[in-house]
Design a protein around this motif. Structure first.
Motif, PDB file in Angstrom:
ATOM      1  N   SER A   1       0.824  -1.204   0.000  1.00  0.00           N
ATOM      2  CA  SER A   1       0.000   0.000   0.000  1.00  0.00           C
ATOM      3  C   SER A   1       0.861   1.258   0.000  1.00  0.00           C
ATOM      4  N   LEU A   2       1.910   1.264   0.798  1.00  0.00           N
ATOM      5  CA  LEU A   2       2.784   2.437   0.880  1.00  0.00           C
ATOM      6  C   LEU A   2       3.562   2.644  -0.419  1.00  0.00           C
ATOM      7  N   LEU A   3       4.029   1.557  -1.024  1.00  0.00           N
ATOM      8  CA  LEU A   3       4.734   1.677  -2.299  1.00  0.00           C
ATOM      9  C   LEU A   3       3.810   2.186  -3.396  1.00  0.00           C
ATOM     10  N   LYS A   4       2.571   1.698  -3.398  1.00  0.00           N
ATOM     11  CA  LYS A   4       1.615   2.074  -4.436  1.00  0.00           C
ATOM     12  C   LYS A   4       1.297   3.567  -4.394  1.00  0.00           C
ATOM     13  N   LYS A   5       1.342   4.159  -3.205  1.00  0.00           N
ATOM     14  CA  LYS A   5       1.092   5.601  -3.098  1.00  0.00           C
ATOM     15  C   LYS A   5       2.147   6.400  -3.836  1.00  0.00           C
ATOM     16  N   GLY A   6       3.356   5.851  -3.892  1.00  0.00           N
ATOM     17  CA  GLY A   6       4.440   6.566  -4.564  1.00  0.00           C
ATOM     18  C   GLY A   6       4.618   6.177  -6.016  1.00  0.00           C
ATOM     19  N   SER A   7       4.450   4.892  -6.330  1.00  0.00           N
ATOM     20  CA  SER A   7       4.683   4.417  -7.697  1.00  0.00           C
ATOM     21  C   SER A   7       3.981   3.097  -7.922  1.00  0.00           C
ATOM     22  N   ASN A   8       3.092   3.056  -8.922  1.00  0.00           N
ATOM     23  CA  ASN A   8       2.418   1.804  -9.248  1.00  0.00           C
ATOM     24  C   ASN A   8       3.409   0.722  -9.660  1.00  0.00           C
ATOM     25  N   SER A   9       4.442   1.107 -10.419  1.00  0.00           N
ATOM     26  CA  SER A   9       5.376   0.102 -10.924  1.00  0.00           C
ATOM     27  C   SER A   9       6.210  -0.503  -9.806  1.00  0.00           C
ATOM     28  N   HIS A  10       6.552   0.294  -8.793  1.00  0.00           N
ATOM     29  CA  HIS A  10       7.289  -0.259  -7.655  1.00  0.00           C
ATOM     30  C   HIS A  10       6.416  -1.257  -6.910  1.00  0.00           C
ATOM     31  N   ALA A  11       5.158  -0.920  -6.739  1.00  0.00           N
ATOM     32  CA  ALA A  11       4.221  -1.840  -6.081  1.00  0.00           C
ATOM     33  C   ALA A  11       4.054  -3.109  -6.909  1.00  0.00           C
ATOM     34  N   ALA A  12       4.030  -2.944  -8.231  1.00  0.00           N
ATOM     35  CA  ALA A  12       3.874  -4.105  -9.112  1.00  0.00           C
ATOM     36  C   ALA A  12       5.053  -5.059  -8.972  1.00  0.00           C
ATOM     37  N   ARG A  13       6.272  -4.517  -8.919  1.00  0.00           N
ATOM     38  CA  ARG A  13       7.454  -5.369  -8.751  1.00  0.00           C
ATOM     39  C   ARG A  13       7.449  -6.035  -7.380  1.00  0.00           C
ATOM     40  N   TYR A  14       7.051  -5.293  -6.368  1.00  0.00           N
ATOM     41  CA  TYR A  14       6.996  -5.854  -5.016  1.00  0.00           C
ATOM     42  C   TYR A  14       5.982  -6.986  -4.953  1.00  0.00           C
TER      43      TYR A  14
ATOM     44  N   TYR B   1       7.368  -9.322 -17.007  1.00  0.00           N
ATOM     45  CA  TYR B   1       6.394  -9.226 -15.922  1.00  0.00           C
ATOM     46  C   TYR B   1       5.028  -9.738 -16.384  1.00  0.00           C
ATOM     47  N   PRO B   2       4.430 -10.634 -15.602  1.00  0.00           N
ATOM     48  CA  PRO B   2       3.100 -11.143 -15.977  1.00  0.00           C
ATOM     49  C   PRO B   2       2.050 -10.044 -15.884  1.00  0.00           C
ATOM     50  N   ILE B   3       1.027 -10.154 -16.697  1.00  0.00           N
ATOM     51  CA  ILE B   3      -0.038  -9.139 -16.715  1.00  0.00           C
ATOM     52  C   ILE B   3      -0.682  -9.003 -15.334  1.00  0.00           C
ATOM     53  N   THR B   4      -0.605 -10.063 -14.542  1.00  0.00           N
ATOM     54  CA  THR B   4      -1.187 -10.058 -13.200  1.00  0.00           C
ATOM     55  C   THR B   4      -0.442  -9.144 -12.234  1.00  0.00           C
ATOM     56  N   CYS B   5       0.711  -8.608 -12.640  1.00  0.00           N
ATOM     57  CA  CYS B   5       1.459  -7.649 -11.812  1.00  0.00           C
ATOM     58  C   CYS B   5       0.731  -6.306 -11.672  1.00  0.00           C
ATOM     59  N   LEU B   6       0.058  -5.904 -12.724  1.00  0.00           N
ATOM     60  CA  LEU B   6      -0.395  -4.520 -12.815  1.00  0.00           C
ATOM     61  C   LEU B   6      -1.395  -4.159 -11.726  1.00  0.00           C
ATOM     62  N   THR B   7      -1.118  -3.060 -11.045  1.00  0.00           N
ATOM     63  CA  THR B   7      -1.984  -2.606  -9.951  1.00  0.00           C
ATOM     64  C   THR B   7      -3.165  -1.791 -10.461  1.00  0.00           C
TER      65      THR B   7
ATOM     66  N   GLU C   1       1.505   2.618 -16.398  1.00  0.00           N
ATOM     67  CA  GLU C   1       2.144   1.694 -15.454  1.00  0.00           C
ATOM     68  C   GLU C   1       2.962   0.631 -16.191  1.00  0.00           C
ATOM     69  N   ALA C   2       2.408   0.114 -17.286  1.00  0.00           N
ATOM     70  CA  ALA C   2       3.096  -0.922 -18.061  1.00  0.00           C
ATOM     71  C   ALA C   2       4.432  -0.413 -18.605  1.00  0.00           C
ATOM     72  N   LEU C   3       4.430   0.790 -19.141  1.00  0.00           N
ATOM     73  CA  LEU C   3       5.661   1.381 -19.673  1.00  0.00           C
ATOM     74  C   LEU C   3       6.680   1.605 -18.588  1.00  0.00           C
ATOM     75  N   GLN C   4       6.239   2.110 -17.461  1.00  0.00           N
ATOM     76  CA  GLN C   4       7.153   2.359 -16.359  1.00  0.00           C
ATOM     77  C   GLN C   4       7.761   1.056 -15.838  1.00  0.00           C
ATOM     78  N   LEU C   5       6.952   0.021 -15.810  1.00  0.00           N
ATOM     79  CA  LEU C   5       7.393  -1.274 -15.300  1.00  0.00           C
ATOM     80  C   LEU C   5       8.390  -1.942 -16.237  1.00  0.00           C
ATOM     81  N   CYS C   6       8.121  -1.897 -17.532  1.00  0.00           N
ATOM     82  CA  CYS C   6       8.916  -2.649 -18.504  1.00  0.00           C
ATOM     83  C   CYS C   6      10.075  -1.874 -19.118  1.00  0.00           C
ATOM     84  N   ARG C   7      10.006  -0.560 -19.110  1.00  0.00           N
ATOM     85  CA  ARG C   7      11.012   0.194 -19.841  1.00  0.00           C
ATOM     86  C   ARG C   7      11.852   1.120 -18.989  1.00  0.00           C
TER      87      ARG C   7
END
Length: 276
Positions: free
Chosen positions: A58-71, A218-224, A268-274
């Motif tokens: 929850s705390l990571l998601k407040k700052g960055s969706n992609s960080h939460a997705a990796r976590y 990253y699997p599609i199921t990562c995305l917040t 979010e997808a772009l931030q996560l993958c690129r």
């Protein structure tokens, strides 16, 4: 301070381990320290690791969706179940990213009986049968009975020639992949008989987690920014990886997302993958 693991066992709260997991999500040291401090202010004697995980997410998601997705990556892999069919497709994509040819769900006739193989991969002249052992429970482990059983199947198959990628393919390598972990006996047996193992944290380097991060698979199921139902719909449509929607968002339209939602998901997808 003592905390309770998912299995029910009681362990010490590990400040450094939590910090490393936050850093691996892509959070900067400053962000990780801030999140860690907020978590430490909330933890109490006997808190569950599940509650700590939810708080960190929850705390990571407040700052960055992609960080939460990796976590959230390990949970995202678990969401490729419940039967593991999508996990098999995910593993095939992983081998494809490493310059293999790969096919899923082939039935091959062995010397004695026929066998359905989860994934067959070929690189150069080497053909590998890959058996995927998916676990829905977080603490389940693949024990020694699994490599023992798979070894017998491998031995029944390796004597024949098959038309898979060419007209005379011979299976000469066998790999077992699990989303959780292997027991120590399973590892010892596999090493002894020449089977390769790949799990969330085995081998120590270039394990499943390392391969996913290195190749940004990253699997599609990562995305917040997607609901659980939307993720399931995309999997049914054959969308396995986050990268699948970056260059073609048509499938997001097919499941009913409006233009604003699509923009958020793609960001979010772009931030996560690129991101570097």
């Amino acid at each position: 301070m003592k905390i309770v693991k998912h299995s029910g066992s009681i362990v010490d709260f590990n400040h450094e381990k939590l910090k490393q997991s936050l850093l691996k999500s892509g959070a900067t040291p400053a962000v990780a320290d801030k999140v860690l401090q907020l978590i430490e202010d909330e933890v109490y004697e006997g808190i569950s690791t599940k509650q700590i995980y939810k708080l960190a997410f929850s705390l990571l998601k407040k700052g960055s969706n992609s960080h939460a997705a990796r976590y959230n990556l390990r949970e995202a892999i678990r969401l490729l179940g419940p039967e593991g069919f999508f996990f098999e497709k995910f593993i095939a994509r992983l081998f494809l990213s490493e310059k293999y040819q790969a096919k899923v769900g082939l039935v091959l006739q062995g010397k004695c009986v026929s066998h359905e193989i989860d994934v067959i991969a070929k690189q150069g002249a080497i053909v590998t049968m890959i058996e995927c052992k998916f676990h829905g429970g977080k603490d389940a482990a693949t024990d020694v009975k699994v490599p023992m059983y798979i070894l017998s199947r491998f031995n029944d198959l390796k004597e024949n020639e098959y038309k898979i990628f060419s007209n005379n393919d011979r299976i000469s390598r066998c790999c077992i992949v699990t989303n959780n972990r292997f027991t120590s006996d399973a590892v010892v047996f596999a090493k002894c008989v020449g089977l390769e193992l790949l799990s969330w944290d085995y081998p120590e380097t270039n394990n499943l987690k390392d391969k996913i991060d290195k190749n940004r698979l990253y699997p599609i199921t990562c995305l917040t920014t997607l609901t659980l139902s939307e993720k399931e719909q995309l999997l049914i449509l054959g969308v396995i990886l986050v990268e699948d929607i970056i260059d073609d968002s048509l499938d997001l339209e097919k499941i009913g997302l409006n233009s604003r939602r699509i923009k958020n998901v793609l960001a979010e997808a772009l931030q996560l993958c690129r991101s570097i």
